[in-house]
Design a protein around this motif. Sequence first.
Motif, PDB file in Angstrom:
ATOM      1  N   PHE A   1       0.879  -0.920   0.330  1.00  0.00           N
ATOM      2  CA  PHE A   1      -0.451   0.193  -0.213  1.00  0.00           C
ATOM      3  C   PHE A   1       0.712   0.998  -0.151  1.00  0.00           C
ATOM      4  CE2 PHE A   1      -1.561  -3.221   2.767  1.00  0.00           C
ATOM      5  CZ  PHE A   1      -3.006  -3.597   1.705  1.00  0.00           C
ATOM      6  N   GLY A   2       1.200   1.485  -0.650  1.00  0.00           N
ATOM      7  CA  GLY A   2       2.670   2.198  -1.273  1.00  0.00           C
ATOM      8  C   GLY A   2       3.758   2.150  -0.028  1.00  0.00           C
TER       9      GLY A   2
ATOM     10  N   THR B   1      -2.535   7.123  14.408  1.00  0.00           N
ATOM     11  CA  THR B   1      -3.200   6.127  14.181  1.00  0.00           C
ATOM     12  C   THR B   1      -3.148   5.416  12.474  1.00  0.00           C
ATOM     13  OG1 THR B   1      -4.487   4.370  14.865  1.00  0.00           O
ATOM     14  CG2 THR B   1      -5.080   7.153  14.647  1.00  0.00           C
ATOM     15  N   PRO B   2      -2.695   4.601  12.634  1.00  0.00           N
ATOM     16  CA  PRO B   2      -3.244   3.218  10.917  1.00  0.00           C
ATOM     17  C   PRO B   2      -5.124   3.563  11.482  1.00  0.00           C
ATOM     18  CG  PRO B   2      -2.769   1.331  12.329  1.00  0.00           C
ATOM     19  CD  PRO B   2      -2.195   2.880  13.640  1.00  0.00           C
ATOM     20  N   TYR B   3      -5.830   2.853  12.754  1.00  0.00           N
ATOM     21  CA  TYR B   3      -7.413   3.274  12.252  1.00  0.00           C
ATOM     22  C   TYR B   3      -7.547   4.068  14.062  1.00  0.00           C
ATOM     23  CZ  TYR B   3      -5.418  -1.082  10.481  1.00  0.00           C
ATOM     24  OH  TYR B   3      -4.831  -2.500   9.451  1.00  0.00           O
ATOM     25  N   PHE B   4      -8.681   5.113  13.917  1.00  0.00           N
ATOM     26  CA  PHE B   4      -9.335   5.737  14.536  1.00  0.00           C
ATOM     27  C   PHE B   4     -10.883   5.603  13.949  1.00  0.00           C
ATOM     28  CE2 PHE B   4     -10.563   9.748  15.862  1.00  0.00           C
ATOM     29  CZ  PHE B   4      -9.955   9.924  16.770  1.00  0.00           C
ATOM     30  N   ILE B   5     -11.035   4.231  15.021  1.00  0.00           N
ATOM     31  CA  ILE B   5     -12.470   4.194  15.061  1.00  0.00           C
ATOM     32  C   ILE B   5     -12.556   4.282  16.517  1.00  0.00           C
ATOM     33  CG2 ILE B   5     -14.328   2.251  15.471  1.00  0.00           C
ATOM     34  CD1 ILE B   5     -12.941   0.824  12.524  1.00  0.00           C
TER      35      ILE B   5
ATOM     36  N   ILE C   1      -3.696  14.294  14.605  1.00  0.00           N
ATOM     37  CA  ILE C   1      -4.157  13.075  13.802  1.00  0.00           C
ATOM     38  C   ILE C   1      -3.284  13.178  12.701  1.00  0.00           C
ATOM     39  CG2 ILE C   1      -5.576  11.326  14.255  1.00  0.00           C
ATOM     40  CD1 ILE C   1      -7.407  13.061  16.375  1.00  0.00           C
ATOM     41  N   ILE C   2      -2.588  11.433  12.310  1.00  0.00           N
ATOM     42  CA  ILE C   2      -1.922  11.857  11.470  1.00  0.00           C
ATOM     43  C   ILE C   2      -2.606  10.025  11.258  1.00  0.00           C
ATOM     44  CG2 ILE C   2      -0.272  11.472   9.905  1.00  0.00           C
ATOM     45  CD1 ILE C   2       1.165  13.027  12.004  1.00  0.00           C
ATOM     46  N   THR C   3      -3.426   9.610  10.174  1.00  0.00           N
ATOM     47  CA  THR C   3      -3.501   8.661   9.686  1.00  0.00           C
ATOM     48  C   THR C   3      -3.369   8.288   8.100  1.00  0.00           C
ATOM     49  OG1 THR C   3      -6.126   9.535   8.724  1.00  0.00           O
ATOM     50  CG2 THR C   3      -5.990   9.499  10.786  1.00  0.00           C
ATOM     51  N   PRO C   4      -3.668   7.007   7.647  1.00  0.00           N
ATOM     52  CA  PRO C   4      -3.233   6.554   6.460  1.00  0.00           C
ATOM     53  C   PRO C   4      -3.839   7.480   5.561  1.00  0.00           C
ATOM     54  CG  PRO C   4      -3.685   4.384   7.593  1.00  0.00           C
ATOM     55  CD  PRO C   4      -3.922   5.974   8.063  1.00  0.00           C
ATOM     56  N   GLY C   5      -2.695   7.865   4.462  1.00  0.00           N
ATOM     57  CA  GLY C   5      -3.429   7.969   3.346  1.00  0.00           C
ATOM     58  C   GLY C   5      -3.916   7.079   1.734  1.00  0.00           C
ATOM     59  N   ILE C   6      -3.619   6.649   2.166  1.00  0.00           N
ATOM     60  CA  ILE C   6      -3.387   4.640   1.354  1.00  0.00           C
ATOM     61  C   ILE C   6      -3.872   3.146   2.187  1.00  0.00           C
ATOM     62  CG2 ILE C   6      -3.049   2.751   0.203  1.00  0.00           C
ATOM     63  CD1 ILE C   6      -1.073   4.152  -1.746  1.00  0.00           C
ATOM     64  N   PRO C   7      -5.296   3.675   2.186  1.00  0.00           N
ATOM     65  CA  PRO C   7      -5.835   2.742   3.209  1.00  0.00           C
ATOM     66  C   PRO C   7      -5.384   0.744   3.110  1.00  0.00           C
ATOM     67  CG  PRO C   7      -7.214   3.319   2.104  1.00  0.00           C
ATOM     68  CD  PRO C   7      -6.340   3.415   1.276  1.00  0.00           C
ATOM     69  N   ASP C   8      -5.090  -0.112   3.979  1.00  0.00           N
ATOM     70  CA  ASP C   8      -5.527  -1.586   4.366  1.00  0.00           C
ATOM     71  C   ASP C   8      -6.857  -2.437   3.919  1.00  0.00           C
ATOM     72  OD1 ASP C   8      -5.781  -0.805   6.935  1.00  0.00           O
ATOM     73  OD2 ASP C   8      -4.454  -3.085   7.244  1.00  0.00           O
ATOM     74  N   LYS C   9      -6.989  -1.456   4.942  1.00  0.00           N
ATOM     75  CA  LYS C   9      -8.463  -1.953   5.062  1.00  0.00           C
ATOM     76  C   LYS C   9      -9.456  -1.154   4.365  1.00  0.00           C
ATOM     77  CE  LYS C   9      -7.324  -5.172   8.638  1.00  0.00           C
ATOM     78  NZ  LYS C   9      -6.008  -4.683   8.482  1.00  0.00           N
ATOM     79  N   LYS C  10     -10.707  -0.735   3.499  1.00  0.00           N
ATOM     80  CA  LYS C  10     -10.983   0.078   2.912  1.00  0.00           C
ATOM     81  C   LYS C  10     -12.710   0.351   4.098  1.00  0.00           C
ATOM     82  CE  LYS C  10      -9.725   0.038  -2.271  1.00  0.00           C
ATOM     83  NZ  LYS C  10     -10.394  -0.464  -3.464  1.00  0.00           N
ATOM     84  N   ASN C  11     -13.285  -0.247   4.337  1.00  0.00           N
ATOM     85  CA  ASN C  11     -13.867  -0.088   5.015  1.00  0.00           C
ATOM     86  C   ASN C  11     -13.403   0.380   6.337  1.00  0.00           C
ATOM     87  OD1 ASN C  11     -16.439  -1.309   3.507  1.00  0.00           O
ATOM     88  ND2 ASN C  11     -16.020  -3.696   3.987  1.00  0.00           N
TER      89      ASN C  11
ATOM     90  N   LEU D   1       0.095   4.829   6.585  1.00  0.00           N
ATOM     91  CA  LEU D   1       0.418   5.006   8.134  1.00  0.00           C
ATOM     92  C   LEU D   1       0.550   3.922   9.061  1.00  0.00           C
ATOM     93  CD1 LEU D   1       1.955   7.707   9.731  1.00  0.00           C
ATOM     94  CD2 LEU D   1       0.242   6.467  10.736  1.00  0.00           C
ATOM     95  N   HIS D   2       1.721   2.369   9.237  1.00  0.00           N
ATOM     96  CA  HIS D   2       1.017   1.484  10.088  1.00  0.00           C
ATOM     97  C   HIS D   2       1.827   1.919  12.575  1.00  0.00           C
ATOM     98  CE1 HIS D   2       1.401  -2.974  11.628  1.00  0.00           C
ATOM     99  NE2 HIS D   2      -0.071  -2.775  11.624  1.00  0.00           N
ATOM    100  N   ALA D   3       1.623   2.843  11.965  1.00  0.00           N
ATOM    101  CA  ALA D   3       2.616   3.175  13.636  1.00  0.00           C
ATOM    102  C   ALA D   3       0.855   3.765  14.560  1.00  0.00           C
ATOM    103  CB  ALA D   3       3.374   4.774  13.784  1.00  0.00           C
ATOM    104  N   LYS D   4       1.547   3.404  15.761  1.00  0.00           N
ATOM    105  CA  LYS D   4       0.767   4.078  17.201  1.00  0.00           C
ATOM    106  C   LYS D   4       1.573   4.360  18.219  1.00  0.00           C
ATOM    107  CE  LYS D   4       0.185  -1.090  15.743  1.00  0.00           C
ATOM    108  NZ  LYS D   4      -0.651  -0.834  14.319  1.00  0.00           N
ATOM    109  N   MET D   5       1.262   5.446  17.873  1.00  0.00           N
ATOM    110  CA  MET D   5       2.206   6.687  18.826  1.00  0.00           C
ATOM    111  C   MET D   5       1.241   8.027  19.254  1.00  0.00           C
ATOM    112  SD  MET D   5       5.764   6.761  17.616  1.00  0.00           S
ATOM    113  CE  MET D   5       5.520   8.078  16.671  1.00  0.00           C
TER     114      MET D   5
END
Length: 501
Positions: free
Chosen positions: A273-274, A359-363, A384-394, A421-425
């Motif tokens: 994913f990039g 964070t890669p996921y924000f739920i 808050i920084i989240t991914p620009g290209i997702p690994d799970k679209k939903n 972005l897969h970092a959790k910080m």
Amino acid sequence: MKFLKIFLNRIFIFSICIFLQMIWIIFAGRELWTHYSWIYPLMYIISFLVVLGLVSKDENPSYKTVWIIVILLFPMFGGLLYLCIGNKKPSRKIRKMLEPVMDEMRPYMILEDDVCDCLDPDKKDGLHYLSDLGYGTYLQTQCRYYSLGDYCYRDLLKDIKEAKRYIFMEYFIVSQGLMFQQILDLLKRKVQEGVEVRLIYDDVGSLTTLPYHFEKELEKMGIQCVVFNPFVPFLSVAMNHRDHRKICIIDGYIGYSGGFNLADEYINVKMRFGHWKDTGMRLEGKGVWNLTTMFLSTWNAYRHQDQNYLLYLPEILPPIQNDGYVVVYGDSPVDHEETGEHIYLNMINQAQNEIWIMTPYFIIDDTMMKAFLLARKKGVRVHIITPGIPDKKNVYHVTRSYYYSLMKAGVEFYEYQPGFLHAKMVLCDQRIATVGTINFDYRSLYLHFECNIMLTQKSVIQEISRDFQETFALSQKVTLSESRRFKGIYEAILRLFAPLM
């Protein structure tokens, strides 16, 4: 041959098994309802009692709401479905394995070098809470921060080569490829040199990346192996609880943890994913003991072979200058303590100036949402920084659905443009940071086994801050008008069922 490979694939076989179970349940239900009219009211009564139980249960409100809606929509089988797969508690089998070992480990968890009780009240920053849970606070721990898995990998290989006594590894995903093959070659060599090597990997995390019964191959090589919570193709809540930790311990005084697993995408050898952005830490010194006890607790739940845990204390610690405080802490669904969520909430609530998050996921649930809104009301800058290209679209749709409500209050969102972005910080006021495996989602906060590293008053926090600033520069700031487009009917439906994702 290609079709044969698909039909013999473990995922395919397990999917067929689960599908057949569902078909059997439907047909069995129809037969019962046809011949036994009392089944109808019984199923309604079960659903009614489950709803009453959920209302009175000390449970996350969002999670309860989802299941109540499901039961109201399908009263005939909704209550039974909840009883089968809805309970968040680990299975009795997992609790029976882990709880005795955790009780046995408790006297060993905090060393005499723990300094939490010596700290001034205004410097504890939530460390006392972690100390009460058995996670000691230590000085004399050197920390090295990695802004990419690529950089960590080089040091990890070097440390494995120099291991003298033991190597403990615990990962959610282990994938056959360049990264793991190089590590495996080193591990086999260390076994021949007399080094004890143990590996734990999660069965669901590695379901598609390792062959079935790969642990038997490792045992033949002399590498002791545990497969965490083996996947069974049966409709059960037990499969929800996964070992999401990423840990490597070498000789008791060197420890690694962070977001990266043992797979090629984490070191950007393989582009899925990039560009893959992940972060982690290398610890050297007394603070590694918390990682060691965490690993030994899981290991001995499956293979109770250690009688004296203190044998795994480091024999010699290199002289390390005191530079702030380190606490490695875990989160487990077995201990009835939502440690990861509590630490995140504490950091948000105590922030005075700013809080930065990757964070890669924000739920998030209502409690976390209110914490962010209250932080903004007292003037705290929240980025808050989240991914620009997702690994799970939903999941990506759900993540973006939270933007608008928070951005109206002044929270700023950035999307990492080079890839995933897969970092959790979390960085609070440039003085407290946590790095690790815990995502801002329901699975990490309530279902998985996790671990994070908390740092306070450490000089390495400056490096973490610098990485945040560089990542902001590589990210696209989301505008309020853009965020409106992320709140549609589809997103609303997904968000309703977000606690089940």
